[in-house]
Motif scaffolding. Structure first.
Motif, short mmCIF file in Angstrom:
data_model
loop_
_atom_site.label_atom_id
_atom_site.label_comp_id
_atom_site.label_asym_id
_atom_site.label_seq_id
_atom_site.Cartn_x
_atom_site.Cartn_y
_atom_site.Cartn_z
N UNK A 30 0.83 -1.21 0.00
CA UNK A 30 0.00 0.00 0.00
C UNK A 30 0.86 1.25 0.00
N UNK A 31 1.97 1.21 0.73
CA UNK A 31 2.85 2.37 0.80
C UNK A 31 3.38 2.74 -0.58
N UNK A 32 3.74 1.72 -1.36
CA UNK A 32 4.25 1.98 -2.71
C UNK A 32 3.18 2.60 -3.60
N UNK A 33 1.97 2.10 -3.48
CA UNK A 33 0.87 2.63 -4.28
C UNK A 33 0.55 4.08 -3.90
N UNK A 34 0.53 4.34 -2.59
CA UNK A 34 0.26 5.70 -2.13
C UNK A 34 1.33 6.65 -2.63
N UNK A 35 2.59 6.22 -2.59
CA UNK A 35 3.68 7.07 -3.08
C UNK A 35 3.52 7.33 -4.58
N UNK A 36 3.09 6.30 -5.31
CA UNK A 36 2.90 6.46 -6.75
C UNK A 36 1.87 7.56 -7.06
N UNK A 37 0.79 7.57 -6.30
CA UNK A 37 -0.23 8.60 -6.52
C UNK A 37 0.24 9.97 -6.03
N UNK A 38 1.05 9.97 -4.98
CA UNK A 38 1.51 11.25 -4.41
C UNK A 38 2.47 11.98 -5.34
N UNK A 39 3.21 11.23 -6.18
CA UNK A 39 4.14 11.89 -7.11
C UNK A 39 3.47 12.26 -8.43
N UNK A 40 2.19 11.92 -8.58
CA UNK A 40 1.46 12.38 -9.77
C UNK A 40 0.87 11.30 -10.63
N UNK A 41 0.99 10.02 -10.22
CA UNK A 41 0.39 8.95 -11.01
C UNK A 41 -1.13 9.02 -10.97
N UNK A 42 -1.77 8.57 -12.06
CA UNK A 42 -3.23 8.60 -12.10
C UNK A 42 -3.82 7.21 -11.92
N UNK A 43 -3.00 6.17 -12.03
CA UNK A 43 -3.51 4.80 -11.88
C UNK A 43 -2.33 3.89 -11.54
N UNK A 44 -2.67 2.64 -11.12
CA UNK A 44 -1.62 1.71 -10.67
C UNK A 44 -2.05 0.30 -11.04
N UNK A 45 -1.17 -0.40 -11.77
CA UNK A 45 -1.43 -1.79 -12.18
C UNK A 45 -0.34 -2.67 -11.57
#
Length: 379
Positions: free
Chosen positions: A96-111
């Motif tokens: 979850x931490x990795x996914x949250x970081x991905x969105x925090x840096x500007x990602x719009x989705x995560x696969x």
């Protein structure tokens, strides 16, 4: 030949992954769906590719040497050229931490890897749809802004034209009425009944036209007025209005009462017009054989504004006419019974809105009418 090779390309996708096998699989499945695909084996190549040709969507791996996906995304979002490109992270990291970081840096989705083909295609298509809708909305907003600017310019020109035309009409109109009166006085003994009536009709029509011109000038002045707002005592304004209307009040037997009124930021001249129009209407639209009673009150609201009410016991207004009465040149009654040009309430609306307020009406036919208007309480 691919089953979709004849299809029109649906979008430009940049796939960034340091694993050649992943690049090959993702590229193949996206091309099969009709997308144009470019590949980058590391972050620096991805940034260079974006400068060469801006992609519609970026599929970005996280775990890469030298520059990981998080840093790539941050650099993309820091650039004016690439900040709007949607980035979909695609990674084996499932925390979850990795996914949250991905969105925090500007990602719009995560696969999450291993990925399913259908999921990747659905998420890419979703982002492309969002991008297309965003571009359409941006274009529509730009067009709407241009239309609003053109409309404002047209309205300003129309107000200026109305002011100039009305002002220039006064002199010839006064001449027409003046000459008609001279003919009436000079040749009184030589005129028959019909001729005298014709002259009276000319004078009456001239008087009505004069009133219309004055109302038009008042209406156009509201939009062209550059007077700065200053602290204005509404009680003092109202007392001046009542002095101006003294003859009407006495002739109608009207009773005017008012409570404490606030001091507000505004134009004393324009607020005087509002009170005078509202009170004049209350006197004019009275019930037969019922002396007009007008009450003016004010109440402070929590959102830093005052609500002023002008209440009467007149003929009232049907509900279906509530909005219509604020439109210019709209009359509910015949001119002979209730003289006027249907501009007064539109002037009130324009003035109140210029002061940052709003105006509305409540009424019951045969009982009376209350006009409310708000004005910000900023001193």
């Amino acid at each position: 030949m691919s089953k979709n090779s004849s299809h029109t390309l649906k979008g430009n996708i940049l796939v960034v992954d340091d694993q050649p096998d992943n690049l090959r699989i993702l590229s193949f499945m996206l091309r099969e769906e009709g997308y144009q695909v470019r590949k980058a084996l590391n972050g620096q190549m991805a940034l260079t590719a974006c400068q060469t040709l801006l992609p519609d969507v970026i599929l970005l791996d996280i775990m890469m040497p030298d520059m990981d996906g998080y840093e790539v995304c941050q650099r993309l979002k820091a650039s004016d050229k690439t900040c709007e490109v949607p980035v979909i992270f695609i990674s084996a990291l499932d925390d979850v931490v990795d996914k949250v970081k991905a969105f925090s840096v500007g990602g719009v989705d995560y696969i999450t890897k291993p990925f399913q083909v259908e999921e990747v295609l659905a998420r890419v298509a979703n982002q492309l749809t969002i991008q297309q809708l965003y571009r359409q909305l941006t274009e529509q907003n730009t067009q709407l802004q241009k239309l609003n600017e053109e409309l404002k310019r047209s309205n300003d020109e129309l107000e200026q034209f109305a002011y100039i035309a009305s002002h220039d009409l006064q002199s010839p109109l006064q001449a027409i009425v003046g000459y008609a009166r001279i003919i009436e006085a000079t040749y009184e003994n030589h005129l028959d009944t019909d001729a005298k009536q014709y002259i009276a009709n000319i004078v009456n029509a001239g008087w009505r036209m004069t009133q219309l011109i004055e109302d038009l000038l008042d209406y156009s002045r509201v939009g062209t007025c550059t007077e700065e707002f200053k602290p204005t005592d509404c009680k003092t304004v109202l007392e001046e209005v009542l002095a101006n209307l003294d003859e009407e009040i006495c002739a109608s037997g009207a009773s005017i009462s008012y409570s404490d009124l606030p001091t507000v930021m505004g134009s004393s001249t324009q607020l005087m017009q509002v009170f005078q129009n509202l009170i004049s209407n209350s006197i004019k639209f009275c019930r037969p054989e019922v002396p007009p009673q007008v009450e003016i009150t004010a109440k402070a609201k929590k959102n830093d504004e005052w609500i002023v009410a002008v209440r009467d016991n007149g003929i009232g207004i049907e509900t279906q006419h509530f909005e219509r009465i604020f439109e210019v040149f709209q009359r509910l009654h015949s001119y002979k019974k209730y003289p006027g040009n249907g501009i007064g309430m539109s002037i009130c609306k324009k003035i109140v809105e210029r002061h940052g307020g709003r105006i509305w009406v409540e009424s019951q036919p045969g009982v009376g009418t209350t006009f409310y208007f708000t004005i910000p309480a900023k001193i």
